[in-house]
Design a protein around this motif. Structure first.
Motif, PDB file in Angstrom:
ATOM      1  N   GLN A 108      -1.882  14.138 -44.780  1.00  0.00           N
ATOM      2  CA  GLN A 108      -3.188  13.944 -44.148  1.00  0.00           C
ATOM      3  C   GLN A 108      -3.458  12.471 -43.881  1.00  0.00           C
ATOM      4  O   GLN A 108      -3.932  12.100 -42.812  1.00  0.00           O
ATOM      5  CB  GLN A 108      -4.293  14.522 -45.039  1.00  0.00           C
ATOM      6  CG  GLN A 108      -4.372  16.031 -45.030  1.00  0.00           C
ATOM      7  CD  GLN A 108      -5.499  16.539 -45.913  1.00  0.00           C
ATOM      8  OE1 GLN A 108      -5.458  16.391 -47.132  1.00  0.00           O
ATOM      9  NE2 GLN A 108      -6.508  17.150 -45.308  1.00  0.00           N
ATOM     10  N   SER A 109      -3.182  11.627 -44.859  1.00  0.00           N
ATOM     11  CA  SER A 109      -3.391  10.195 -44.663  1.00  0.00           C
ATOM     12  C   SER A 109      -2.358   9.405 -45.443  1.00  0.00           C
ATOM     13  O   SER A 109      -1.880   9.839 -46.499  1.00  0.00           O
ATOM     14  CB  SER A 109      -4.806   9.768 -45.082  1.00  0.00           C
ATOM     15  OG  SER A 109      -4.977   9.925 -46.479  1.00  0.00           O
ATOM     16  N   PHE A 110      -2.019   8.253 -44.899  1.00  0.00           N
ATOM     17  CA  PHE A 110      -1.060   7.350 -45.520  1.00  0.00           C
ATOM     18  C   PHE A 110      -1.605   5.938 -45.365  1.00  0.00           C
ATOM     19  O   PHE A 110      -2.093   5.570 -44.285  1.00  0.00           O
ATOM     20  CB  PHE A 110       0.302   7.465 -44.836  1.00  0.00           C
ATOM     21  CG  PHE A 110       1.281   6.379 -45.211  1.00  0.00           C
ATOM     22  CD1 PHE A 110       1.958   6.425 -46.418  1.00  0.00           C
ATOM     23  CD2 PHE A 110       1.506   5.299 -44.363  1.00  0.00           C
ATOM     24  CE1 PHE A 110       2.844   5.432 -46.774  1.00  0.00           C
ATOM     25  CE2 PHE A 110       2.399   4.298 -44.710  1.00  0.00           C
ATOM     26  CZ  PHE A 110       3.077   4.373 -45.925  1.00  0.00           C
ATOM     27  N   SER A 111      -1.529   5.145 -46.428  1.00  0.00           N
ATOM     28  CA  SER A 111      -2.049   3.787 -46.331  1.00  0.00           C
ATOM     29  C   SER A 111      -1.303   2.854 -47.267  1.00  0.00           C
ATOM     30  O   SER A 111      -0.718   3.282 -48.272  1.00  0.00           O
ATOM     31  CB  SER A 111      -3.553   3.749 -46.661  1.00  0.00           C
ATOM     32  OG  SER A 111      -3.774   4.188 -47.995  1.00  0.00           O
ATOM     33  N   THR A 112      -1.305   1.587 -46.910  1.00  0.00           N
ATOM     34  CA  THR A 112      -0.759   0.548 -47.783  1.00  0.00           C
ATOM     35  C   THR A 112      -1.679  -0.665 -47.715  1.00  0.00           C
ATOM     36  O   THR A 112      -2.477  -0.814 -46.786  1.00  0.00           O
ATOM     37  CB  THR A 112       0.659   0.100 -47.366  1.00  0.00           C
ATOM     38  OG1 THR A 112       0.555  -0.809 -46.247  1.00  0.00           O
ATOM     39  CG2 THR A 112       1.550   1.264 -46.997  1.00  0.00           C
ATOM     40  N   GLY A 113      -1.506  -1.527 -48.699  1.00  0.00           N
ATOM     41  CA  GLY A 113      -2.155  -2.830 -48.667  1.00  0.00           C
ATOM     42  C   GLY A 113      -1.225  -3.838 -48.016  1.00  0.00           C
ATOM     43  O   GLY A 113      -0.419  -3.477 -47.149  1.00  0.00           O
ATOM     44  N   PRO A 114      -1.290  -5.099 -48.436  1.00  0.00           N
ATOM     45  CA  PRO A 114      -0.503  -6.147 -47.783  1.00  0.00           C
ATOM     46  C   PRO A 114       1.006  -5.981 -47.965  1.00  0.00           C
ATOM     47  O   PRO A 114       1.482  -5.537 -49.008  1.00  0.00           O
ATOM     48  CB  PRO A 114      -0.985  -7.425 -48.488  1.00  0.00           C
ATOM     49  CG  PRO A 114      -2.314  -7.084 -49.041  1.00  0.00           C
ATOM     50  CD  PRO A 114      -2.235  -5.642 -49.429  1.00  0.00           C
TER      51      PRO A 114
END
Length: 415
Positions: free
Chosen positions: A148-154
């Motif tokens: 559904q969703s995928f995210s990362t930081g720096p």
């Protein structure tokens, strides 16, 4: 009598409890990671996982290796990751599929090359809503819902201790109708964003001095920007509408692609995956096999129709810098150099043997050279037209221009 009823109620309660506990009790950590490898293999990812452990409905995996296979005969160098991957809220469903509420990975801080020394750091990696569809091979209707969703930081990439590329965050999110992880999917909408990108191109000179000198002359040694995508997709008629695929670089320019097609259904995707799988076995295809694959590909193109498409460039300085750079190399001032380019355009287009291109291309390109703001090439057939028909029309290039509804515009506002 009362004792008998009580006993029966207790038995029914026990059966219900076992039934509810069944999915969690049936979980097998190794079977779960094996299924990940099976699902992702047709997509070009070859996974080998470390030890997998189960704790309730949480599965942890002790690192592993992934190889990206771009074609049956070509694969990138394996990438080994030694971080622990945690899948929480894992459920094995009755049809053999799996879902997980989330996937998390500890911050990554690792070397990936020795000469020159390459180092990567990446933080806050997370997936919410993870799905492994049933079936072997898994149907495309399931592969469209892997998360559904995928995210990362720096992220930061360094070369010999110097940062060459970084971004602040990456995020992808999809919504599914009627719900996530269903075989009855009717449509989806997705967005993707990489923000705060930064690239240091000074090291290019070490590999290619001439290219490095050009980059420096154009003031492109440091580039920042973002990438954004937005799309919707209906399963029944295969209507895919990519309303934005934008590469926007600060003080340089932005390239935006859009396209609107129909007929790109899950059935077509299944056939494409089947073709890829067939091409990946048995080595080099025979002439008969190659012809059969070509015919199958043409049959697929018959059902996919172009509604519209465009590619647009909005200048923020790059076009002007390029004109100044090449004018200086030719020993002329910019105005003289531009007039020379404009004078050459008709002769260059005449070599194509398509007279209609002259009126279509020369006025907008000349306007852009005089005042670089934007340049856009658009395709809008009078009615949705199949790819196969367009290929046939290519035998008559002048007719193809009409069939495509081809247009070129300069310095026009965004629609």
């Amino acid at each position: 009598m009362r004792t008998t009823k009580t006993t029966r109620l207790l038995l029914l309660s026990g059966v219900a409890t076992v039934a509810l506990m069944g999915p969690a009790m049936a979980l097998d950590a190794q079977a779960f990671v094996d299924r990940i490898a099976e699902v992702y293999r047709p997509l070009g990812y070859d996974f080998t996982f470390g030890a997998a452990a189960l704790d309730g409905d949480t599965i942890t995996v002790d690192g592993g290796t992934v190889t990206i296979v771009s074609s049956p005969d070509a694969a990138m160098e394996p990438l080994t990751f030694d971080t622990e991957v945690t899948f929480t809220g894992v459920v094995e469903n009755a049809d053999g599929s799996y879902t997980a509420e989330s996937v998390t990975i500890p911050d990554i801080d690792t070397d990936f090359a020795e000469e020159p020394a390459g180092h990567l750091t990446l933080s806050d990696v997370r997936v919410d809503g993870f799905y492994l569809p049933a079936g072997n091979p898994a149907p495309s209707i399931g592969l469209l819902q892997l998360f559904q969703s995928f995210s990362t930081g720096p992220l930061s990439l360094t070369r010999d201790g110097e940062e060459v590329f970084s971004f602040e965050s990456m995020a992808s999110q999809s919504t599914f109708n009627p719900s996530f992880a269903t075989t009855e999917l009717t449509d989806l909408a997705s967005t993707f964003l990489i923000s705060g990108m930064s690239a240091d191109l000074t090291s290019v000179a070490e590999e290619d001095p001439a290219a490095g000198a050009t980059i420096e002359a154009l003031g492109l040694t440091s580039v920042t920007g973002e990438i954004y995508m937005e799309m919707s997709w209906a399963m029944a008629d295969g209507h895919m509408d990519v309303t934005a695929l934008t590469f926007d670089f600060d003080d340089v320019g932005a390239l935006d692609l859009t396209f609107d097609i129909t007929g790109f259904t899950p059935t077509v995707l299944d056939q494409i995956y089947a073709m890829q799988a067939a091409m990946g076995t048995g080595g080099e295809p025979t002439e008969e096999q190659a012809q059969a694959q070509m015919m199958q590909g043409m049959a697929l193109m018959q059902g996919v129709n172009i509604v519209s498409a465009s590619i647009r460039y909005d200048d923020a300085s790059l076009a002007g810098k390029l004109l100044d750079f090449f004018a200086a190399q030719s020993g002329a001032d910019r105005a003289t150099f531009v007039e020379g380019l404009k004078a050459m355009l008709p002769a260059m287009l005449a070599e194509s043997g398509i007279p209609a291109l002259n009126d279509l291309v020369v006025p907008p390109v000349s306007a852009f050279l005089d005042d670089p703001q934007s340049l856009e090439v658009k395709v809008a057939p009078p009615s949705p037209t199949s790819l196969l028909v367009l290929m046939a029309a290519a035998a008559n290039p002048a007719g193809l221009i009409t069939a495509l509804g081809l247009a070129v515009e300069a310095n026009q506002p965004v629609d």
